[in-house]
Structures are given as C-alpha cells and as structure tokens.
Design a protein around this motif. Structure first.
Motif, PDB file in Angstrom:
ATOM      1  N   LEU A  33      -2.043   2.827 -12.325  1.00 12.74           N
ATOM      2  CA  LEU A  33      -2.902   2.205 -11.471  1.00 12.74           C
ATOM      3  C   LEU A  33      -3.977   1.419 -12.055  1.00 12.74           C
ATOM      4  CD1 LEU A  33      -2.470   5.536  -9.403  1.00 12.74           C
ATOM      5  CD2 LEU A  33      -1.246   3.570  -8.905  1.00 12.74           C
ATOM      6  N   PRO A  34      -4.436   0.458 -11.267  1.00 15.43           N
ATOM      7  CA  PRO A  34      -5.402  -0.429 -11.595  1.00 15.43           C
ATOM      8  C   PRO A  34      -6.932   0.164 -11.231  1.00 15.43           C
ATOM      9  CG  PRO A  34      -4.563  -1.546  -9.910  1.00 15.43           C
ATOM     10  CD  PRO A  34      -3.784  -0.306  -9.998  1.00 15.43           C
ATOM     11  N   VAL A  35      -7.310   1.157 -11.703  1.00 17.20           N
ATOM     12  CA  VAL A  35      -8.439   1.862 -11.210  1.00 17.20           C
ATOM     13  C   VAL A  35      -8.965   3.024 -12.131  1.00 17.20           C
ATOM     14  CG1 VAL A  35      -7.403   3.739  -9.901  1.00 17.20           C
ATOM     15  CG2 VAL A  35      -9.840   3.050  -9.433  1.00 17.20           C
ATOM     16  N   ARG A  36     -10.297   3.012 -12.401  1.00 14.49           N
ATOM     17  CA  ARG A  36     -10.704   4.195 -13.179  1.00 14.49           C
ATOM     18  C   ARG A  36     -12.016   4.463 -12.526  1.00 14.49           C
ATOM     19  NH1 ARG A  36     -10.037   6.896 -17.917  1.00 14.49           N
ATOM     20  NH2 ARG A  36     -12.124   7.706 -19.042  1.00 14.49           N
ATOM     21  N   TRP A  37     -12.391   5.601 -12.096  1.00 13.20           N
ATOM     22  CA  TRP A  37     -13.668   6.033 -11.367  1.00 13.20           C
ATOM     23  C   TRP A  37     -14.825   6.160 -12.438  1.00 13.20           C
ATOM     24  CZ3 TRP A  37     -10.864   9.714  -7.594  1.00 13.20           C
ATOM     25  CH2 TRP A  37     -10.151   8.865  -6.387  1.00 13.20           C
ATOM     26  N   SER A  38     -15.848   5.703 -12.463  1.00 16.29           N
ATOM     27  CA  SER A  38     -17.017   6.004 -13.129  1.00 16.29           C
ATOM     28  C   SER A  38     -17.755   7.227 -12.382  1.00 16.29           C
ATOM     29  CB  SER A  38     -18.212   4.586 -13.081  1.00 16.29           C
ATOM     30  OG  SER A  38     -18.876   4.650 -11.493  1.00 16.29           O
ATOM     31  N   ASP A  39     -18.639   7.755 -13.418  1.00 14.13           N
ATOM     32  CA  ASP A  39     -19.323   9.036 -12.562  1.00 14.13           C
ATOM     33  C   ASP A  39     -20.089   8.659 -11.469  1.00 14.13           C
ATOM     34  OD1 ASP A  39     -20.337  11.759 -13.755  1.00 14.13           O
ATOM     35  OD2 ASP A  39     -22.049  10.687 -13.158  1.00 14.13           O
ATOM     36  N   SER A  40     -20.476   7.500 -11.191  1.00 16.04           N
ATOM     37  CA  SER A  40     -21.328   7.232 -10.031  1.00 16.04           C
ATOM     38  C   SER A  40     -20.366   6.849  -8.696  1.00 16.04           C
ATOM     39  CB  SER A  40     -22.376   5.831 -10.368  1.00 16.04           C
ATOM     40  OG  SER A  40     -21.500   4.655 -10.678  1.00 16.04           O
ATOM     41  N   GLU A  41     -19.380   6.385  -9.298  1.00 17.71           N
ATOM     42  CA  GLU A  41     -18.279   6.292  -8.007  1.00 17.71           C
ATOM     43  C   GLU A  41     -17.681   7.584  -7.582  1.00 17.71           C
ATOM     44  OE1 GLU A  41     -16.242   1.799  -8.986  1.00 17.71           O
ATOM     45  OE2 GLU A  41     -15.860   3.660 -10.192  1.00 17.71           O
ATOM     46  N   TYR A  42     -17.673   8.612  -8.520  1.00 17.71           N
ATOM     47  CA  TYR A  42     -16.949   9.761  -8.197  1.00 17.71           C
ATOM     48  C   TYR A  42     -17.851  10.638  -7.338  1.00 17.71           C
ATOM     49  CZ  TYR A  42     -14.142  13.999  -8.297  1.00 17.71           C
ATOM     50  OH  TYR A  42     -13.414  14.810  -7.992  1.00 17.71           O
ATOM     51  N   ALA A  43     -19.347  10.379  -7.567  1.00 16.04           N
ATOM     52  CA  ALA A  43     -20.300  11.233  -7.052  1.00 16.04           C
ATOM     53  C   ALA A  43     -20.240  10.768  -5.488  1.00 16.04           C
ATOM     54  CB  ALA A  43     -21.761  10.579  -7.602  1.00 16.04           C
ATOM     55  N   GLU A  44     -19.846   9.777  -4.876  1.00 15.44           N
ATOM     56  CA  GLU A  44     -19.539   9.480  -3.718  1.00 15.44           C
ATOM     57  C   GLU A  44     -18.073   9.969  -3.341  1.00 15.44           C
ATOM     58  OE1 GLU A  44     -21.481   7.757  -1.573  1.00 15.44           O
ATOM     59  OE2 GLU A  44     -22.895   8.089  -3.208  1.00 15.44           O
ATOM     60  N   LYS A  45     -17.134   9.970  -4.101  1.00 14.56           N
ATOM     61  CA  LYS A  45     -15.722  10.374  -3.847  1.00 14.56           C
ATOM     62  C   LYS A  45     -15.680  11.904  -3.503  1.00 14.56           C
ATOM     63  CE  LYS A  45     -13.755   6.305  -4.504  1.00 14.56           C
ATOM     64  NZ  LYS A  45     -13.124   5.914  -3.219  1.00 14.56           N
ATOM     65  N   VAL A  46     -16.690  12.715  -4.224  1.00 10.83           N
ATOM     66  CA  VAL A  46     -16.454  13.980  -4.010  1.00 10.83           C
ATOM     67  C   VAL A  46     -17.108  14.275  -2.532  1.00 10.83           C
ATOM     68  CG1 VAL A  46     -17.206  14.784  -6.384  1.00 10.83           C
ATOM     69  CG2 VAL A  46     -19.119  14.417  -4.829  1.00 10.83           C
ATOM     70  N   LEU A  59      -6.319   3.304  -0.906  1.00  9.60           N
ATOM     71  CA  LEU A  59      -5.214   2.660  -0.688  1.00  9.60           C
ATOM     72  C   LEU A  59      -5.443   1.375   0.308  1.00  9.60           C
ATOM     73  CD1 LEU A  59      -2.647   5.671  -0.075  1.00  9.60           C
ATOM     74  CD2 LEU A  59      -3.003   4.190  -2.213  1.00  9.60           C
ATOM     75  N   THR A  60      -6.374   0.483   0.127  1.00 12.12           N
ATOM     76  CA  THR A  60      -6.652  -0.553   0.822  1.00 12.12           C
ATOM     77  C   THR A  60      -5.363  -1.610   0.649  1.00 12.12           C
ATOM     78  OG1 THR A  60      -7.548  -1.888  -1.091  1.00 12.12           O
ATOM     79  CG2 THR A  60      -9.000  -0.375   0.511  1.00 12.12           C
ATOM     80  N   PRO A  61      -5.270  -2.398   1.625  1.00 13.54           N
ATOM     81  CA  PRO A  61      -4.123  -3.294   1.416  1.00 13.54           C
ATOM     82  C   PRO A  61      -4.338  -3.975   0.118  1.00 13.54           C
ATOM     83  CG  PRO A  61      -5.026  -3.471   3.608  1.00 13.54           C
ATOM     84  CD  PRO A  61      -5.783  -2.610   2.751  1.00 13.54           C
ATOM     85  N   GLU A  62      -5.374  -4.565  -0.280  1.00 12.28           N
ATOM     86  CA  GLU A  62      -5.339  -5.311  -1.829  1.00 12.28           C
ATOM     87  C   GLU A  62      -4.905  -4.188  -2.487  1.00 12.28           C
ATOM     88  OE1 GLU A  62      -8.010  -6.918   1.429  1.00 12.28           O
ATOM     89  OE2 GLU A  62      -7.850  -4.764   0.653  1.00 12.28           O
ATOM     90  N   PHE A  63      -5.184  -3.003  -2.701  1.00 13.64           N
ATOM     91  CA  PHE A  63      -4.843  -2.069  -3.787  1.00 13.64           C
ATOM     92  C   PHE A  63      -3.316  -1.854  -3.648  1.00 13.64           C
ATOM     93  CE2 PHE A  63      -4.196   2.103  -5.813  1.00 13.64           C
ATOM     94  CZ  PHE A  63      -4.949   1.956  -6.836  1.00 13.64           C
ATOM     95  N   VAL A  64      -2.756  -1.659  -2.558  1.00 13.46           N
ATOM     96  CA  VAL A  64      -1.384  -1.533  -2.251  1.00 13.46           C
ATOM     97  C   VAL A  64      -0.653  -2.647  -3.196  1.00 13.46           C
ATOM     98  CG1 VAL A  64       0.666  -1.014  -0.766  1.00 13.46           C
ATOM     99  CG2 VAL A  64      -1.619   0.017  -0.639  1.00 13.46           C
ATOM    100  N   PRO A  70       4.347   1.110  -2.512  1.00 10.15           N
ATOM    101  CA  PRO A  70       5.375   0.846  -0.950  1.00 10.15           C
ATOM    102  C   PRO A  70       4.414   0.794  -0.017  1.00 10.15           C
ATOM    103  CG  PRO A  70       5.406   3.025  -1.611  1.00 10.15           C
ATOM    104  CD  PRO A  70       4.789   2.255  -2.948  1.00 10.15           C
ATOM    105  N   GLY A  71       4.969  -0.248   0.937  1.00  5.59           N
ATOM    106  CA  GLY A  71       4.207  -0.352   2.287  1.00  5.59           C
ATOM    107  C   GLY A  71       4.346   0.600   3.314  1.00  5.59           C
ATOM    108  N   ASP A  72       5.511   1.317   3.047  1.00  7.12           N
ATOM    109  CA  ASP A  72       5.824   2.243   4.265  1.00  7.12           C
ATOM    110  C   ASP A  72       5.041   3.273   4.002  1.00  7.12           C
ATOM    111  OD1 ASP A  72       7.989   3.537   6.202  1.00  7.12           O
ATOM    112  OD2 ASP A  72       7.990   4.973   4.370  1.00  7.12           O
ATOM    113  N   PRO A  73       4.175   3.758   5.101  1.00  5.54           N
ATOM    114  CA  PRO A  73       3.362   5.036   5.116  1.00  5.54           C
ATOM    115  C   PRO A  73       3.970   6.083   4.450  1.00  5.54           C
ATOM    116  CG  PRO A  73       3.196   3.741   7.523  1.00  5.54           C
ATOM    117  CD  PRO A  73       4.271   3.268   6.710  1.00  5.54           C
ATOM    118  N   GLU A  74       5.257   6.709   4.849  1.00  2.41           N
ATOM    119  CA  GLU A  74       5.679   7.850   4.428  1.00  2.41           C
ATOM    120  C   GLU A  74       5.856   7.796   2.993  1.00  2.41           C
ATOM    121  OE1 GLU A  74       9.504  10.859   5.405  1.00  2.41           O
ATOM    122  OE2 GLU A  74       8.850   9.106   6.878  1.00  2.41           O
ATOM    123  N   ALA A  75       6.696   6.683   2.571  1.00  2.00           N
ATOM    124  CA  ALA A  75       6.631   6.376   0.969  1.00  2.00           C
ATOM    125  C   ALA A  75       5.732   6.615   0.478  1.00  2.00           C
ATOM    126  CB  ALA A  75       7.502   5.011   0.920  1.00  2.00           C
TER     127      ALA A  75
END
Length: 270
Positions: A33-46, A59-64, A70-75
């Motif tokens: 996956l094209p992402v790596r959370w920094s410490d400062s980013e994760y401080a918001e994620k918590v 899961l923004t449209p751009e990230f997907v 898959p675009g199907d919500p269940e998948a």
C-alpha cells in the motif's frame, strides 16, 4: 462490589507509538500500500476509535485507484479486514516480545483492587487478541485471568460513543455508580462519562494536550513506589483526592464515592 475498568492502549501500556504505529506501517508495506504514517500523522489517527476504522480513513477515491483496490464496498471492506487481521498478528508479536513494558502503577493498582474484592475489567475498541496480549504483559499471568475483557466489535459504535462501557457495566452486573474507569484519551473519557461512569485519566504519548474537562482526576501516570519509583504528577484534581506521589485504591474509592453522590456534590479535600 465496585469495579475497576481499564482502557487498554495508552493505559495498560504505551502501545500506540511503539506497538500499533509500527504494526500499521509494516502491514501497509506487506500489502504494497502506498502509505506510511509518520508519528505526527498517527497522532491524529489515534483520535479515530478502532483499527479498521483508522485504516478506512485512507480510502479516498484517489487512494483506492492508486492502490488498485476494488471499488465494490463489500469487497473493499473484506480487504480492510484482511489488512487488520495481519496488523493484529504483527502487533501481538511486538507485545509478546516484551518490547513494550506496562505503564507504571497498573499491576500494583490492579492487585490492590483484586485483593480488596473489586471486579477487574478491560474495555477497549481494539481487537480482542491485541487486548489480551497487552493485558498478559501488564497484569501478569497470575492476575490477568481475573479480568473480564470487553473488546473489538462487540458493540456497534466505538469510543467516544458510550456503547463499550454500557456493555461492560451490563455484563459485570453492576450499577454505573459502582464502576470507575481509567482512560488516557478524551474519546475514552467521553465514552465513560456518556455511560454515567466516574473516570480517571492517565495521559499517554499522544494525549497530554487533550481537554479532560469532566474527568475526576487527571495524572501523568498512576505511579509506583521504590524501587521503580515513578512519581505521578497531578494535572487536575477537581474533587480533591490528593493522590500525591502515586494513585492508590483509596484515592479511586474516594473518587467513586464523591463522583456518584449527586446530593452532596464534590467533597472537600481530605
């Protein structure tokens, strides 16, 4: 019989920075996956309750599209569930390695409560295997079996909704007036208060600057006597419990009695 209910992450151990964050990032790497959370980013994620829910913030449209998901919500939900299962495995391995010690005072206070006949529990929105692995480290193999564990997706809404604490109180068979919660975050505190419970806060790596108005006591840690010698610093003590160098069961019993007496309100300092 009163009950002492701990949150898990940030309360039993400082797991967010040293456990969950590296486990999330290793999972992202393993799944390409094209992402790596920094410490400062994760401080918001918590501030988002639940691991799957944190992952879903990606899961923004751009990230997907970029990740070829898959675009199907269940998948897509199934894919997030796969990520989360692997993340839980990685996290559990980190905890069982002993790399993250228990926070000061947890085992001491839990032992004191158990010996005094209090019920013990953990209420967390983290996955149950993750919670049990932290509890084993924090409470030890002799005390941890005496805890009830309420965790994961057993309730429809996660913190700051009160669902997990309402569920815990119901399963413990107690009135809210007999339950004291130890939390580390504003969301957790709001969840406990929403369930009508007294809440003590012990701030953790990402929560020191949050607003804890409504908590009966806010400290930097529960503290431990020598030889560990971790002295707590009191940040807010509106009811006058005056825990001094560490928080003891008598302090929590005082908060429980004071915080649940609507007729008299806060009592004077002891």
């Amino acid at each position: 019989m009163p009950a002492l209910v701990f949150d898990c992450d940030g309360v039993l151990a400082d797991t967010e920075r040293y456990g969950h964050l590296p486990a999330f990032n290793q999972t992202f790497d393993e799944f390409g996956l094209p992402v790596r959370w920094s410490d400062s980013e994760y401080a918001e994620k918590v501030k988002v309750g639940g691991g799957k829910e944190r992952m879903k913030t990606l899961l923004t449209p751009e990230f997907v599209a970029e990740a070829g998901l898959p675009g199907d919500p269940e998948a897509l939900n199934d894919e997030v569930a796969r990520w989360h299962r692997r993340k839980t495995e990685i996290y559990t391995e980190i905890i069982r390695s002993g790399a993250i010690p228990a926070r000061p005072g947890v085992r001491r206070l839990a032992t004191e409560a158990h010996d005094a006949g209090w019920a013990l529990a953990v209420a967390s929105t983290s996955a149950e295997p993750s919670v049990r692995s932290v509890l084993e480290v924090a409470a030890g193999p002799e005390l941890s079996p005496h805890f009830s564990v309420f965790a994961g997706d057993i309730v429809p809404c996660k913190k700051p909704a009160p669902d997990i604490y309402e569920f815990a109180v119901d399963r413990l068979g107690l009135e809210p007036s007999g339950v004291l919660v130890v939390e580390d975050s504003r969301n957790g505190m709001l969840s406990a208060l929403g369930a009508g419970l007294v809440c003590t806060v012990t701030t953790s790596a990402y929560t020191g600057e949050e607003d804890f108005t409504g908590a009966s006591l806010v400290v930097t840690s529960l503290g431990d006597p020598p030889p560990e010698q971790t002295v707590t610093r009191v940040l807010s003590d509106p009811l006058g419990s005056e825990p001094r160098s560490l928080v003891r069961l008598a302090d929590l019993a005082f908060l429980l009695a004071t915080g649940t007496d609507p007729a008299t309100g806060p009592r004077p300092s002891r």
